[in-house]
Design a protein around this motif. Structure first.
Motif, PDB file in Angstrom:
ATOM      1  N   LEU A  15      13.983  -0.218  -3.045  1.00 58.50           N
ATOM      2  CA  LEU A  15      12.770  -1.013  -2.943  1.00 58.50           C
ATOM      3  C   LEU A  15      11.647  -0.317  -3.693  1.00 58.50           C
ATOM      4  O   LEU A  15      11.407   0.869  -3.505  1.00 58.50           O
ATOM      5  N   GLY A  16      10.978  -1.079  -4.547  1.00 55.91           N
ATOM      6  CA  GLY A  16       9.828  -0.568  -5.276  1.00 55.91           C
ATOM      7  C   GLY A  16       8.650  -1.506  -5.088  1.00 55.91           C
ATOM      8  O   GLY A  16       8.815  -2.674  -4.723  1.00 55.91           O
ATOM      9  N   ALA A  17       7.465  -0.995  -5.333  1.00 55.85           N
ATOM     10  CA  ALA A  17       6.249  -1.805  -5.238  1.00 55.85           C
ATOM     11  C   ALA A  17       5.457  -1.628  -6.527  1.00 55.85           C
ATOM     12  O   ALA A  17       5.381  -0.516  -7.066  1.00 55.85           O
ATOM     13  N   ILE A  18       4.902  -2.728  -7.018  1.00 54.40           N
ATOM     14  CA  ILE A  18       4.063  -2.684  -8.212  1.00 54.40           C
ATOM     15  C   ILE A  18       2.682  -3.226  -7.861  1.00 54.40           C
ATOM     16  O   ILE A  18       2.552  -4.170  -7.083  1.00 54.40           O
ATOM     17  N   PRO A  44       1.683  -0.757 -12.829  1.00 50.08           N
ATOM     18  CA  PRO A  44       1.958   0.548 -12.233  1.00 50.08           C
ATOM     19  C   PRO A  44       2.697   0.365 -10.908  1.00 50.08           C
ATOM     20  O   PRO A  44       2.448  -0.591 -10.179  1.00 50.08           O
ATOM     21  N   GLY A  45       3.584   1.293 -10.614  1.00 49.81           N
ATOM     22  CA  GLY A  45       4.300   1.203  -9.344  1.00 49.81           C
ATOM     23  C   GLY A  45       5.445   2.178  -9.274  1.00 49.81           C
ATOM     24  O   GLY A  45       5.692   2.948 -10.201  1.00 49.81           O
ATOM     25  N   GLY A  46       6.157   2.112  -8.161  1.00 52.73           N
ATOM     26  CA  GLY A  46       7.293   3.006  -7.957  1.00 52.73           C
ATOM     27  C   GLY A  46       7.939   2.777  -6.613  1.00 52.73           C
ATOM     28  O   GLY A  46       7.757   1.736  -5.991  1.00 52.73           O
ATOM     29  N   HIS A  47       8.681   3.770  -6.177  1.00 51.19           N
ATOM     30  CA  HIS A  47       9.460   3.670  -4.947  1.00 51.19           C
ATOM     31  C   HIS A  47       8.598   3.526  -3.696  1.00 51.19           C
ATOM     32  O   HIS A  47       7.552   4.156  -3.593  1.00 51.19           O
ATOM     33  N   VAL A  48       9.089   2.736  -2.770  1.00 50.99           N
ATOM     34  CA  VAL A  48       8.504   2.662  -1.432  1.00 50.99           C
ATOM     35  C   VAL A  48       9.180   3.765  -0.617  1.00 50.99           C
ATOM     36  O   VAL A  48      10.410   3.855  -0.568  1.00 50.99           O
ATOM     37  N   GLU A  49       8.375   4.622  -0.020  1.00 56.80           N
ATOM     38  CA  GLU A  49       8.900   5.726   0.779  1.00 56.80           C
ATOM     39  C   GLU A  49       9.257   5.256   2.188  1.00 56.80           C
ATOM     40  O   GLU A  49       8.707   4.269   2.690  1.00 56.80           O
ATOM     41  N   LEU A  50      10.161   5.976   2.829  1.00 55.97           N
ATOM     42  CA  LEU A  50      10.579   5.653   4.193  1.00 55.97           C
ATOM     43  C   LEU A  50       9.355   5.606   5.112  1.00 55.97           C
ATOM     44  O   LEU A  50       8.534   6.531   5.123  1.00 55.97           O
ATOM     45  N   GLY A  51       9.190   4.514   5.842  1.00 49.88           N
ATOM     46  CA  GLY A  51       8.081   4.352   6.777  1.00 49.88           C
ATOM     47  C   GLY A  51       6.801   3.830   6.140  1.00 49.88           C
ATOM     48  O   GLY A  51       5.797   3.650   6.833  1.00 49.88           O
ATOM     49  N   GLU A  52       6.819   3.593   4.846  1.00 38.92           N
ATOM     50  CA  GLU A  52       5.646   3.133   4.114  1.00 38.92           C
ATOM     51  C   GLU A  52       5.785   1.641   3.822  1.00 38.92           C
ATOM     52  O   GLU A  52       6.858   1.172   3.452  1.00 38.92           O
ATOM     53  N   THR A  53       4.717   0.884   3.980  1.00 39.37           N
ATOM     54  CA  THR A  53       4.774  -0.530   3.611  1.00 39.37           C
ATOM     55  C   THR A  53       4.716  -0.654   2.093  1.00 39.37           C
ATOM     56  O   THR A  53       4.233   0.244   1.399  1.00 39.37           O
ATOM     57  N   ALA A  54       5.190  -1.787   1.585  1.00 35.24           N
ATOM     58  CA  ALA A  54       5.104  -2.042   0.150  1.00 35.24           C
ATOM     59  C   ALA A  54       3.642  -2.128  -0.291  1.00 35.24           C
ATOM     60  O   ALA A  54       3.287  -1.710  -1.401  1.00 35.24           O
ATOM     61  N   LEU A  55       2.784  -2.650   0.589  1.00 32.35           N
ATOM     62  CA  LEU A  55       1.350  -2.712   0.270  1.00 32.35           C
ATOM     63  C   LEU A  55       0.783  -1.313   0.058  1.00 32.35           C
ATOM     64  O   LEU A  55       0.094  -1.048  -0.933  1.00 32.35           O
ATOM     65  N   ALA A  56       1.087  -0.411   0.970  1.00 33.52           N
ATOM     66  CA  ALA A  56       0.585   0.960   0.856  1.00 33.52           C
ATOM     67  C   ALA A  56       1.206   1.673  -0.339  1.00 33.52           C
ATOM     68  O   ALA A  56       0.519   2.425  -1.041  1.00 33.52           O
ATOM     69  N   ALA A  57       2.485   1.440  -0.592  1.00 37.26           N
ATOM     70  CA  ALA A  57       3.157   2.081  -1.718  1.00 37.26           C
ATOM     71  C   ALA A  57       2.540   1.657  -3.046  1.00 37.26           C
ATOM     72  O   ALA A  57       2.369   2.481  -3.951  1.00 37.26           O
ATOM     73  N   ALA A  58       2.200   0.378  -3.172  1.00 40.45           N
ATOM     74  CA  ALA A  58       1.589  -0.113  -4.415  1.00 40.45           C
ATOM     75  C   ALA A  58       0.279   0.618  -4.684  1.00 40.45           C
ATOM     76  O   ALA A  58       0.033   1.083  -5.806  1.00 40.45           O
ATOM     77  N   ALA A  59      -0.560   0.751  -3.672  1.00 42.15           N
ATOM     78  CA  ALA A  59      -1.844   1.436  -3.834  1.00 42.15           C
ATOM     79  C   ALA A  59      -1.644   2.925  -4.138  1.00 42.15           C
ATOM     80  O   ALA A  59      -2.331   3.496  -4.992  1.00 42.15           O
ATOM     81  N   ARG A  60      -0.704   3.555  -3.455  1.00 40.92           N
ATOM     82  CA  ARG A  60      -0.426   4.983  -3.675  1.00 40.92           C
ATOM     83  C   ARG A  60       0.086   5.226  -5.094  1.00 40.92           C
ATOM     84  O   ARG A  60      -0.399   6.119  -5.805  1.00 40.92           O
ATOM     85  N   GLU A  61       1.080   4.437  -5.513  1.00 42.60           N
ATOM     86  CA  GLU A  61       1.650   4.607  -6.851  1.00 42.60           C
ATOM     87  C   GLU A  61       0.610   4.325  -7.936  1.00 42.60           C
ATOM     88  O   GLU A  61       0.577   4.998  -8.964  1.00 42.60           O
ATOM     89  N   HIS A  93      19.862  -1.223  -9.234  1.00 39.73           N
ATOM     90  CA  HIS A  93      19.392  -2.461  -8.602  1.00 39.73           C
ATOM     91  C   HIS A  93      18.128  -2.141  -7.827  1.00 39.73           C
ATOM     92  O   HIS A  93      18.141  -1.347  -6.897  1.00 39.73           O
ATOM     93  N   TYR A  94      17.036  -2.767  -8.263  1.00 35.57           N
ATOM     94  CA  TYR A  94      15.749  -2.623  -7.595  1.00 35.57           C
ATOM     95  C   TYR A  94      15.238  -3.990  -7.182  1.00 35.57           C
ATOM     96  O   TYR A  94      15.408  -4.966  -7.916  1.00 35.57           O
ATOM     97  N   LEU A  95      14.611  -4.026  -6.039  1.00 39.07           N
ATOM     98  CA  LEU A  95      13.811  -5.176  -5.650  1.00 39.07           C
ATOM     99  C   LEU A  95      12.366  -4.686  -5.717  1.00 39.07           C
ATOM    100  O   LEU A  95      11.973  -3.783  -4.974  1.00 39.07           O
ATOM    101  N   LEU A  96      11.614  -5.244  -6.666  1.00 42.56           N
ATOM    102  CA  LEU A  96      10.210  -4.872  -6.836  1.00 42.56           C
ATOM    103  C   LEU A  96       9.325  -5.888  -6.131  1.00 42.56           C
ATOM    104  O   LEU A  96       9.464  -7.093  -6.349  1.00 42.56           O
ATOM    105  N   VAL A  97       8.449  -5.401  -5.299  1.00 41.17           N
ATOM    106  CA  VAL A  97       7.494  -6.240  -4.585  1.00 41.17           C
ATOM    107  C   VAL A  97       6.170  -6.171  -5.341  1.00 41.17           C
ATOM    108  O   VAL A  97       5.571  -5.102  -5.462  1.00 41.17           O
ATOM    109  N   ALA A  98       5.740  -7.308  -5.880  1.00 40.20           N
ATOM    110  CA  ALA A  98       4.463  -7.363  -6.602  1.00 40.20           C
ATOM    111  C   ALA A  98       3.343  -7.558  -5.591  1.00 40.20           C
ATOM    112  O   ALA A  98       3.373  -8.494  -4.785  1.00 40.20           O
ATOM    113  N   VAL A  99       2.359  -6.674  -5.632  1.00 36.05           N
ATOM    114  CA  VAL A  99       1.262  -6.664  -4.662  1.00 36.05           C
ATOM    115  C   VAL A  99      -0.069  -6.881  -5.386  1.00 36.05           C
ATOM    116  O   VAL A  99      -0.399  -6.138  -6.312  1.00 36.05           O
TER     117      VAL A  99
END
Length: 148
Positions: A15-18, A44-61, A93-99
């Motif tokens: 799972l990735g977030a952009i 910009p984006g990257g991997h969603v870390e364990l316990g992290e929402t895709a929303l938070a991952a997008a902002a962090r990345e 295989h990635y599923l990218l969540v666009a935020v």
């Protein structure tokens, strides 16, 4: 869109977030440094870390890769990125969540695994004037529609 290749012998969907940041008729894009999209412009984006929402991952990345701070607002869409070798076997295989993110502050500066980061006018992206990852223009259009 950051995508790193996993193990070819045992690929596992990741799972990735952009982060899709639009401001004043412009969108923030990053030019990837690493395969599979090396040299291409995307969100910009990257991997969603364990316990992290895709929303938070997008902002962090976004912050890690560009130095830009933005607040995640909503999910736009999902994008499947599936790589195959010459024999047709799945290699990644990635599923990218666009935020959709609201710009807060910062000047784009390439960091982490990007070569460059910059704001581009919507029309330049829509025309395809840049070498871009798949679906950048269509995701941008979805983000703009969410803002209306």
């Amino acid at each position: 869109m950051a995508v790193r290749q996993g193990s070819v012998t045992n690929p596992v969907p990741r799972l990735g977030a952009i982060a899709v940041v639009i401001s004043e008729g412009h969108v923030l894009l990053a030019q990837r440094r690493n395969p599979p999209d090396a040299g291409l412009w995307g969100f910009p984006g990257g991997h969603v870390e364990l316990g992290e929402t895709a929303l938070a991952a997008a902002a962090r990345e976004l912050l890690e890769e560009t130095g830009v701070i933005a607040a995640p607002v909503d999910y736009i869409t999902n994008i499947d990125v599936i790589g195959r070798d010459a024999g047709g076997q799945t290699t990644l295989h990635y599923l990218l969540v666009a935020v959709l993110c609201d710009y807060v502050s910062g000047t784009p500066c390439a960091a982490d695994d990007v070569e460059d980061a910059a704001w581009f006018p919507f029309e330049q992206v829509r025309r395809g004037d840049l070498p871009m990852s798949d679906r950048v223009a269509s995701v941008l259009n979805q983000a703009i529609a969410l803002r209306r």
